[in-house]
Write a protein that holds these residues in place. Sequence first.
Motif, PDB file in Angstrom:
ATOM      1  N   THR A  15       3.047  19.413  -4.747  1.00 15.99           N
ATOM      2  CA  THR A  15       3.996  20.179  -3.960  1.00 15.99           C
ATOM      3  C   THR A  15       4.595  21.291  -4.808  1.00 15.99           C
ATOM      4  OG1 THR A  15       5.894  19.999  -2.454  1.00 15.99           O
ATOM      5  CG2 THR A  15       6.036  18.785  -4.517  1.00 15.99           C
ATOM      6  N   GLN A  16       5.154  22.271  -4.111  1.00 17.72           N
ATOM      7  CA  GLN A  16       5.842  23.354  -4.789  1.00 17.72           C
ATOM      8  C   GLN A  16       7.305  22.978  -4.987  1.00 17.72           C
ATOM      9  OE1 GLN A  16       4.508  26.313  -5.842  1.00 17.72           O
ATOM     10  NE2 GLN A  16       2.480  25.587  -5.216  1.00 17.72           N
ATOM     11  N   MET A  17       7.862  23.460  -6.082  1.00 18.96           N
ATOM     12  CA  MET A  17       9.282  23.242  -6.362  1.00 18.96           C
ATOM     13  C   MET A  17      10.121  23.696  -5.166  1.00 18.96           C
ATOM     14  SD  MET A  17      11.143  24.487  -9.838  1.00 18.96           S
ATOM     15  CE  MET A  17      10.851  26.190  -9.500  1.00 18.96           C
ATOM     16  N   GLY A  18      11.092  22.894  -4.802  1.00 27.12           N
ATOM     17  CA  GLY A  18      11.964  23.213  -3.680  1.00 27.12           C
ATOM     18  C   GLY A  18      11.522  22.642  -2.356  1.00 27.12           C
ATOM     19  N   GLN A  19      10.293  22.176  -2.291  1.00 23.02           N
ATOM     20  CA  GLN A  19       9.779  21.598  -1.049  1.00 23.02           C
ATOM     21  C   GLN A  19      10.240  20.147  -0.909  1.00 23.02           C
ATOM     22  OE1 GLN A  19       7.784  23.288   1.396  1.00 23.02           O
ATOM     23  NE2 GLN A  19       8.711  24.931   0.171  1.00 23.02           N
ATOM     24  N   GLU A  20      10.243  19.698   0.317  1.00 22.26           N
ATOM     25  CA  GLU A  20      10.540  18.295   0.613  1.00 22.26           C
ATOM     26  C   GLU A  20       9.259  17.481   0.586  1.00 22.26           C
ATOM     27  OE1 GLU A  20      13.146  17.080   4.099  1.00 22.26           O
ATOM     28  OE2 GLU A  20      11.188  16.372   4.823  1.00 22.26           O
ATOM     29  N   VAL A  21       9.340  16.284   0.035  1.00 15.72           N
ATOM     30  CA  VAL A  21       8.189  15.384   0.086  1.00 15.72           C
ATOM     31  C   VAL A  21       8.637  14.022   0.608  1.00 15.72           C
ATOM     32  CG1 VAL A  21       6.860  16.460  -1.752  1.00 15.72           C
ATOM     33  CG2 VAL A  21       8.465  14.644  -2.304  1.00 15.72           C
ATOM     34  N   ILE A  22       7.723  13.371   1.268  1.00 10.52           N
ATOM     35  CA  ILE A  22       7.952  11.995   1.722  1.00 10.52           C
ATOM     36  C   ILE A  22       6.829  11.131   1.191  1.00 10.52           C
ATOM     37  CG2 ILE A  22       8.146  10.442   3.703  1.00 10.52           C
ATOM     38  CD1 ILE A  22       9.267  12.771   5.313  1.00 10.52           C
ATOM     39  N   LEU A  23       7.211  10.130   0.437  1.00 11.73           N
ATOM     40  CA  LEU A  23       6.238   9.177  -0.080  1.00 11.73           C
ATOM     41  C   LEU A  23       6.316   7.922   0.784  1.00 11.73           C
ATOM     42  CD1 LEU A  23       6.961   9.542  -3.904  1.00 11.73           C
ATOM     43  CD2 LEU A  23       5.597  10.995  -2.399  1.00 11.73           C
ATOM     44  N   ARG A  24       5.160   7.408   1.120  1.00 13.79           N
ATOM     45  CA  ARG A  24       5.110   6.310   2.080  1.00 13.79           C
ATOM     46  C   ARG A  24       4.614   5.022   1.458  1.00 13.79           C
ATOM     47  NH1 ARG A  24       5.981   9.007   6.770  1.00 13.79           N
ATOM     48  NH2 ARG A  24       5.448  11.218   6.687  1.00 13.79           N
ATOM     49  N   CYS A  25       5.152   3.948   1.970  1.00 15.15           N
ATOM     50  CA  CYS A  25       4.824   2.622   1.462  1.00 15.15           C
ATOM     51  C   CYS A  25       4.764   1.662   2.644  1.00 15.15           C
ATOM     52  CB  CYS A  25       5.909   2.184   0.475  1.00 15.15           C
ATOM     53  SG  CYS A  25       5.846   0.461  -0.042  1.00 15.15           S
ATOM     54  N   VAL A  26       3.793   0.772   2.606  1.00 13.34           N
ATOM     55  CA  VAL A  26       3.780  -0.329   3.565  1.00 13.34           C
ATOM     56  C   VAL A  26       3.938  -1.612   2.762  1.00 13.34           C
ATOM     57  CG1 VAL A  26       2.491  -1.552   5.352  1.00 13.34           C
ATOM     58  CG2 VAL A  26       2.297   0.934   5.144  1.00 13.34           C
TER      59      VAL A  26
ATOM     60  N   THR B  26       0.839  -1.195   0.000  1.00  5.48           N
ATOM     61  CA  THR B  26       0.000   0.000   0.000  1.00  5.48           C
ATOM     62  C   THR B  26       0.876   1.247   0.000  1.00  5.48           C
ATOM     63  OG1 THR B  26      -0.176  -0.088   2.414  1.00  5.48           O
ATOM     64  CG2 THR B  26      -1.938  -1.105   1.157  1.00  5.48           C
ATOM     65  N   GLN B  27       0.428   2.241  -0.747  1.00  5.40           N
ATOM     66  CA  GLN B  27       1.174   3.486  -0.848  1.00  5.40           C
ATOM     67  C   GLN B  27       0.264   4.663  -0.521  1.00  5.40           C
ATOM     68  OE1 GLN B  27       3.359   2.180  -4.897  1.00  5.40           O
ATOM     69  NE2 GLN B  27       4.023   4.180  -4.126  1.00  5.40           N
ATOM     70  N   THR B  28       0.825   5.604   0.198  1.00  9.99           N
ATOM     71  CA  THR B  28       0.095   6.838   0.492  1.00  9.99           C
ATOM     72  C   THR B  28       1.019   8.039   0.342  1.00  9.99           C
ATOM     73  OG1 THR B  28       0.622   6.565   2.857  1.00  9.99           O
ATOM     74  CG2 THR B  28      -1.539   5.773   2.106  1.00  9.99           C
ATOM     75  N   PRO B  29       0.491   9.190  -0.071  1.00  8.35           N
ATOM     76  CA  PRO B  29      -0.867   9.362  -0.602  1.00  8.35           C
ATOM     77  C   PRO B  29      -0.943   8.847  -2.032  1.00  8.35           C
ATOM     78  CG  PRO B  29       0.340  11.408  -0.796  1.00  8.35           C
ATOM     79  CD  PRO B  29       1.280  10.429  -0.131  1.00  8.35           C
ATOM     80  N   SER B  30      -2.118   8.834  -2.597  1.00  4.18           N
ATOM     81  CA  SER B  30      -2.235   8.423  -3.995  1.00  4.18           C
ATOM     82  C   SER B  30      -1.809   9.559  -4.923  1.00  4.18           C
ATOM     83  CB  SER B  30      -3.665   7.978  -4.311  1.00  4.18           C
ATOM     84  OG  SER B  30      -4.574   9.003  -3.981  1.00  4.18           O
ATOM     85  N   HIS B  31      -1.990  10.788  -4.463  1.00  3.52           N
ATOM     86  CA  HIS B  31      -1.575  11.947  -5.244  1.00  3.52           C
ATOM     87  C   HIS B  31      -1.016  12.999  -4.298  1.00  3.52           C
ATOM     88  CE1 HIS B  31      -2.697  15.090  -8.580  1.00  3.52           C
ATOM     89  NE2 HIS B  31      -1.399  14.888  -8.477  1.00  3.52           N
TER      90      HIS B  31
ATOM     91  N   GLY C 177       0.942   3.071  -6.492  1.00  2.00           N
ATOM     92  CA  GLY C 177       1.693   4.256  -6.888  1.00  2.00           C
ATOM     93  C   GLY C 177       1.226   5.529  -6.215  1.00  2.00           C
ATOM     94  N   THR C 178       2.147   6.483  -6.143  1.00  2.78           N
ATOM     95  CA  THR C 178       1.839   7.852  -5.725  1.00  2.78           C
ATOM     96  C   THR C 178       2.185   8.770  -6.885  1.00  2.78           C
ATOM     97  OG1 THR C 178       2.265   7.506  -3.366  1.00  2.78           O
ATOM     98  CG2 THR C 178       2.469   9.756  -4.197  1.00  2.78           C
ATOM     99  N   ARG C 179       1.194   9.528  -7.297  1.00  5.61           N
ATOM    100  CA  ARG C 179       1.465  10.494  -8.364  1.00  5.61           C
ATOM    101  C   ARG C 179       1.969  11.769  -7.715  1.00  5.61           C
ATOM    102  NH1 ARG C 179       0.941  10.708 -13.376  1.00  5.61           N
ATOM    103  NH2 ARG C 179      -0.447   8.923 -13.562  1.00  5.61           N
ATOM    104  N   LEU C 180       3.194  12.153  -8.022  1.00  7.10           N
ATOM    105  CA  LEU C 180       3.785  13.370  -7.493  1.00  7.10           C
ATOM    106  C   LEU C 180       3.743  14.447  -8.565  1.00  7.10           C
ATOM    107  CD1 LEU C 180       5.369  14.885  -5.273  1.00  7.10           C
ATOM    108  CD2 LEU C 180       7.468  14.039  -6.340  1.00  7.10           C
ATOM    109  N   SER C 181       3.131  15.557  -8.231  1.00  2.24           N
ATOM    110  CA  SER C 181       3.075  16.705  -9.140  1.00  2.24           C
ATOM    111  C   SER C 181       3.829  17.861  -8.494  1.00  2.24           C
ATOM    112  CB  SER C 181       1.627  17.111  -9.404  1.00  2.24           C
ATOM    113  OG  SER C 181       0.911  16.054 -10.004  1.00  2.24           O
ATOM    114  N   VAL C 182       4.893  18.296  -9.157  1.00  3.60           N
ATOM    115  CA  VAL C 182       5.692  19.409  -8.648  1.00  3.60           C
ATOM    116  C   VAL C 182       5.359  20.644  -9.477  1.00  3.60           C
ATOM    117  CG1 VAL C 182       8.012  20.253  -8.140  1.00  3.60           C
ATOM    118  CG2 VAL C 182       7.517  17.803  -7.994  1.00  3.60           C
ATOM    119  N   LEU C 183       4.900  21.680  -8.791  1.00  6.08           N
ATOM    120  CA  LEU C 183       4.462  22.894  -9.492  1.00  6.08           C
ATOM    121  C   LEU C 183       5.503  23.999  -9.421  1.00  6.08           C
ATOM    122  CD1 LEU C 183       0.786  22.942  -8.195  1.00  6.08           C
ATOM    123  CD2 LEU C 183       1.695  21.812 -10.231  1.00  6.08           C
TER     124      LEU C 183
END
Lengths: 114, 116
Positions: free
Chosen positions: B13-24, B5-10, B110-116
């Motif tokens: 984030t803004q360019m330059g920000q940190e993101v953490i994608l999670r998986c179980v 399982t992955q969270t979030p699904s989508h 999957g997690t769809r990451l959109s960087v704006l």
Amino acid sequence: AQSVSQHNHHVILSEAASLELGCNYSYGGTVNLFWYVQYPGQHLQLLLKYFSGDPLVKGIKGFEAEFIKSKFSFNLRKPSVQWSDTAEYFCAVKAKAAGNKLTFGGGTRVLVKP
Amino acid sequence: EPEVTQTPSHQVTQMGQEVILRCVPISNHLYFYWYRQILGQKVEFLVSFYNNEISEKSEIFDDQFSVERPDGSNFTLKIRSTKLEDSAMYFCASTEDIQGAKNIQYFGAGTRLSVL
């Protein structure tokens, strides 16, 4: 480095038609071969795999694939498709001497018309 | 059937920000992976992880990326300072073993990451 090619990006066919999706890889050593399917909005799901032995492998949902070592191919087949087979299909290769990562083909989107 | 399982699904984030994608991963699995798929391109391997260490990584997996297994169940991918080109679908996978019939990678949705 190994690479995987899938010949068709998109396939459209009618229910009950036969399906064959091509997959070729470039790697001379021992490989494990996989076909995955991704239904809309869902995770990649294993259809079938080849590790060794009989080069004709049967998977779930009536799919089969044939490993032809001399042709570096692992084509996927289904004799009679259903509307529910609409999905994206990915061929993947794990080269034994190249760690445990999978190298994927570009995927083939299959649309089965009712 | 057990699932990854992955969270979030989508994630947006803004360019330059940190993101953490999670998986179980699946509970008895020992080997963990991250892949990504940029829109219109192939699914690409990023990193594999075993026994709390990176076992293999691709050229894509540079210093901006890190992975962690913070507890007994989660497996995370961190991107320190996101770039526009990090926009992609990120897939997590796990295997029970890397030998024989148990060497099958099971994937999350999957997690769809959109960087704006």
